[in-house]
Design an enzyme around this catalytic site. Structure first.
Site, PDB file in Angstrom:
ATOM      1  N   CYS A  78     134.300 -33.263  65.879  1.00 33.29           N
ATOM      2  CA  CYS A  78     134.742 -33.472  64.502  1.00 33.29           C
ATOM      3  C   CYS A  78     135.612 -32.302  64.044  1.00 33.29           C
ATOM      4  O   CYS A  78     136.686 -32.492  63.465  1.00 33.29           O
ATOM      5  CB  CYS A  78     133.524 -33.631  63.587  1.00 33.29           C
ATOM      6  SG  CYS A  78     133.926 -33.972  61.855  1.00 33.29           S
ATOM      7  N   CYS A  79     135.153 -31.071  64.321  1.00 34.66           N
ATOM      8  CA  CYS A  79     135.937 -29.888  63.965  1.00 34.66           C
ATOM      9  C   CYS A  79     137.285 -29.898  64.678  1.00 34.66           C
ATOM     10  O   CYS A  79     138.309 -29.487  64.115  1.00 34.66           O
ATOM     11  CB  CYS A  79     135.178 -28.616  64.331  1.00 34.66           C
ATOM     12  SG  CYS A  79     133.749 -28.247  63.291  1.00 34.66           S
ATOM     13  N   CYS A  83     133.310 -27.163  55.164  1.00 34.45           N
ATOM     14  CA  CYS A  83     133.230 -28.540  54.696  1.00 34.45           C
ATOM     15  C   CYS A  83     131.934 -28.747  53.906  1.00 34.45           C
ATOM     16  O   CYS A  83     130.900 -28.155  54.217  1.00 34.45           O
ATOM     17  CB  CYS A  83     133.275 -29.505  55.875  1.00 34.45           C
ATOM     18  SG  CYS A  83     134.863 -29.534  56.738  1.00 34.45           S
ATOM     19  N   CYS A 123     128.693 -29.660  55.724  1.00 37.97           N
ATOM     20  CA  CYS A 123     128.322 -28.702  56.768  1.00 37.97           C
ATOM     21  C   CYS A 123     128.054 -27.309  56.216  1.00 37.97           C
ATOM     22  O   CYS A 123     127.942 -26.335  56.980  1.00 37.97           O
ATOM     23  CB  CYS A 123     129.423 -28.617  57.822  1.00 37.97           C
ATOM     24  SG  CYS A 123     129.693 -30.159  58.722  1.00 37.97           S
ATOM     25  N   CYS A 168     133.924 -23.084  64.993  1.00 36.24           N
ATOM     26  CA  CYS A 168     134.435 -24.452  64.983  1.00 36.24           C
ATOM     27  C   CYS A 168     135.585 -24.680  65.945  1.00 36.24           C
ATOM     28  O   CYS A 168     136.089 -25.793  66.038  1.00 36.24           O
ATOM     29  CB  CYS A 168     134.864 -24.838  63.567  1.00 36.24           C
ATOM     30  SG  CYS A 168     136.158 -23.779  62.911  1.00 36.24           S
TER      31      CYS A 168
END
Length: 258
Positions: A115-116, A198, A201, A226
């Site tokens: 995702c990162c 985010c 997170c 990340c």
């Protein structure tokens, strides 16, 4: 009411300005990567004092806090700096969400890093393309992955120089200068968020926790990067990136050799 800088902090501030001016002279195309955390707004304030302007960009992952996004306008209105906002590829985001779910990053480190990679690393690569150097607000005391962070290094992951001019600064020093110079900062810092990423997170930290304990808090401490700062993590025990002279070329092999 702002508190005047002490003599040591005034000297430290002037040294930072001199360091940034040296970077700008050697790399006039250098850009600051801003997460809109307090370290980055301090650096933006510093860059605004320089005779040679440098670019600033932010990675808008699509999941940032509203307070973080709002700082783009604050920076423009205060300093006349247009922050370049980088967005992830919508098709890549949708494909990942369709395949793994909207909150797959909670399921495994691998899915979180995927995702990162989509929301942050790929847009960063586009933001850095064609530039010879970038600047970050990283500090050594932020986490166990940053304790040996150099002030300058070769970034092998993105193929350009990387400068961390606040590496040796403490949080107290950052905040003392920010308050003395009336630097704008993310209001989430006043709500217990020393490190802001985010929204799903990031959480507020508890008393006694390290500053990045609220980032990916469900993971082990040594995995909490990340991919933006891949050089902070290494699978070669005992190897750390060494500081380099930004004005003299040096090979990647020599920087990462033990």
């Amino acid at each position: 009411m702002p508190t005047p800088l002490t003599a040591p902090l005034s000297n430290q501030w002037q040294a930072l300005l001199a360091r940034l001016e040296t970077i700008a002279a050697a790399h006039p195309d250098a850009v600051l990567a801003s997460s809109m955390g307090v370290e980055d707004t301090l650096l933006i304030h510093a860059l605004a004092q320089l005779p040679r302007p440098l670019g600033v960009f932010m990675l808008d992952t699509g999941r940032l806090h509203a307070q973080t996004v709002a700082l783009v306008d604050v920076i423009r209105d205060r300093y006349g700096i247009d922050v370049r906002v980088m967005h992830p590829d919508p098709a890549a985001v949708q494909a990942h969400v369709t395949a793994h779910g909207e909150f797959a990053f909670y399921d495994s480190v691998a899915l979180r890093k995927e995702c990162c990679g989509i929301r942050k690393v790929e847009p960063l690569r586009r933001a850095l393309a064609g530039h010879s150097a970038w600047i970050t607000g990283q500090r050594r005391e932020q986490s166990v992955t940053r304790t040996e962070l150099p002030e300058s290094q070769w970034d092998d992951a993105f193929g350009l120089r990387k400068f961390n001019p606040l590496a040796a600064w403490s949080a107290d020093e950052v905040w003392a200068v920010v308050r003395a110079l009336d630097v704008p900062y993310n209001p989430l810092h006043d709500r217990g968020y020393p490190s802001i990423g985010c929204e799903p997170c990031t959480r507020a930290v508890r008393p006694g926790e390290d500053p990045r304990a609220g980032r990916w808090w469900w993971e082990q401490r040594d995995s909490r990067e990340c991919g933006l700062h891949a050089s902070n993590l290494t699978d070669r025990p005992g190897v750390r990136p060494r500081a380099v002279d930004p004005l003299h070329p040096v090979s990647v092999e020599s920087i990462f050799s033990s």
